[in-house]
Enzyme design. Structure first.
Site, PDB file in Angstrom:
ATOM      1  N   ASP A 237      34.993  43.617  35.755  1.00 33.21           N
ATOM      2  CA  ASP A 237      34.516  42.435  35.034  1.00 33.21           C
ATOM      3  C   ASP A 237      33.051  42.134  35.351  1.00 33.21           C
ATOM      4  OD1 ASP A 237      35.123  41.840  37.658  1.00 33.21           O
ATOM      5  OD2 ASP A 237      36.608  40.302  37.191  1.00 33.21           O
ATOM      6  N   PHE A 238      32.679  42.248  36.622  1.00 32.46           N
ATOM      7  CA  PHE A 238      31.292  42.004  37.025  1.00 32.46           C
ATOM      8  C   PHE A 238      30.343  42.977  36.344  1.00 32.46           C
ATOM      9  CE2 PHE A 238      27.699  42.998  39.803  1.00 32.46           C
ATOM     10  CZ  PHE A 238      27.174  41.739  40.077  1.00 32.46           C
TER      11      PHE A 238
END
Length: 437
Positions: A237-238
């Protein structure tokens, strides 16, 4: 105090400035949370301007007492055109039977089940949902974890937050009301320290994306190489958010928090989850090693109290107690804003849960530093600095070169991507298929 060495005054000034900056973060989170969260979504637009279709990826592994109810909320959403893509890696997973029952119960909803996953990296979630992603037929893709419970208008809210400048809309993590001290602990964490960081980061344009519930422009992800390009990271996600912003697109949070509603709620499991997240943050952003402990209420308060005694000759004990009291009250205010309704526990229970969170937070962070191995279910991983992961006792299939955007045939501009093509009316009589890869 004039006999103290000059460098100590420098340290005291630094801690006071850091303390003041932390309180500014509190203020930003409270004000922005009051402004942003729980706004009512607009009504469905007229047929002349239909909403875009959304492909919803649901990675599943195992079942818990709340799974069926959580999944069922996706079948009953007030949104005209969407498809549900359930992804299960193990052909013997009991979640398969549960999903098949929901497909029979809601035959009018366009839904498919993918079994087998893919091998595109070390990230189990990416491996699981990759077949569903490749089969997605709409321009917008939503990734939603199995423990998420949806309100009827949540998807509509996320789509309406996707302007022509945005390629990523994500929900701030929160929890449903559940019983027990573990549930209080989770709600206090997500409604205070997590919300404070999340809301202030969204205002300041800092990457604080969590992938438990997010809406993406598929064309943008494809230009980055598709989901498979992020299979070598555990914190996909990052890096998805990092890649999106690197291409010039923006991201923001939706008005509604993500309602986590796992049927398994205990202190040990949640603390293990917090430790795992801390290990990921340390590997991706090494400055976390210094900044995160200093942002803890008890630790920062002690340094600030010492600084106040050095610089202003104030009573450090009184300063420390006032600091803790103000922190407690501001966290209660922020939690009330995020909850947007009556609390499922008394104020005394909040105080106990808050103290437990604040006192155990530094210990959990030190635990993460002491043992950097990341354990997820039955598998163990380690991270290189920068976030690339490899699984212990298995060959490292993930490339060691940094992620580079992959060429794509065409990528619509920010304005063109926002244009909505005429969409079909609400799907009736869609066929359900079981795909085994």
């Amino acid at each position: 105090m004039s006999h103290l060495p000059v460098p100590l005054y420098g340290f005291a000034a630094f801690f006071m400035i850091f303390w003041f900056g932390t309180w500014m973060v509190h203020l930003i989170a409270i004000c922005y949370g009051k402004y942003k969260l729980h706004k009512k979504s607009c009504k469905l637009p007229p047929e002349s301007s239909p909403l875009p279709g959304v492909s919803i990826l649901k990675p599943l592994m195992g079942v818990d007492p709340n799974l069926q109810h959580n999944l069922e909320t996706f079948f009953t959403m007030d949104y005209p055109v969407y498809e549900l893509l359930f992804c299960v890696e193990d052909k013997d997973d009991p979640a398969i039977k549960l999903v098949e029952g929901l497909l029979e119960k809601y035959p009018r909803i366009d839904a498919r089940l993918f079994v087998g996953g893919s091998d595109v990296g070390v990230n189990p979630k990416i491996n699981n949902i990759h077949p569903g992603y490749m089969a997605a037929k709409y321009d917008f893709v939503m990734i939603s974890d199995s423990g998420i419970k949806m309100k009827n208008d949540t998807l509509l809210d996320m789509v309406q937050n996707m302007s022509d400048k945005h390629a990523l809309v994500h929900q701030m993590p929160f929890t449903c009301d559940r019983e027990g001290f573990a549930a209080i602990f989770e709600k206090v964490f997500f409604g205070t320290v997590q919300s404070r960081i999340y809301l202030s980061a969204d205002v300041l344009g800092i990457n604080c994306h969590t992938g438990m519930s997010c809406l993406l422009r598929k064309a943008v992800i494809d230009q980055l190489g598709g989901l498979r390009a992020f299979g070598c990271y555990l914190a996909e996600d990052f890096f998805i958010a990092k890649g999106v912003t690197k291409l010039g697109w923006k991201m923001r949070i939706s008005n509604q928090p993500a309602l986590q509603n796992s049927g398994l709620c205990d202190i040990g499991s949640f603390q293990a989850r917090l430790i795992r997240w801390a290990k990921l943050r340390v590997a991706m952003v090494p400055t976390t090693i210094l900044l995160e402990p200093l942002s803890e209420c008890m630790i920062l308060g002690a340094f600030a109290a010492w600084s106040a005694s050095v610089l202003f000759n104030w009573d450090p004990l009184v300063f420390y107690m006032v600091h803790i009291l103000c922190w407690l009250l501001s966290d209660w205010l922020l939690l009330s804003i995020v909850q947007h309704g009556s609390m499922p526990f008394h104020k005394f229970e909040f105080v106990i849960g808050w103290l437990f969170r604040e006192l155990t937070g530094p210990y959990l962070f030190l635990h993460a530093l002491w043992d950097p191995a990341i354990r997820w279910r039955t598998r163990t991983f380690k991270l290189h600095w920068g976030g690339m992961a490899y699984e212990l006792n298995t060959p490292a299939d993930c490339p060691t070169a940094p992620l580079q955007p992959q060429p794509a045939p065409t990528l619509p501009t920010a304005s063109a991507a926002a244009e909505v093509t005429p969409a079909a009316t609400f799907c009736t009589g869609a066929k359900h298929r079981l795909l085994v890869s």
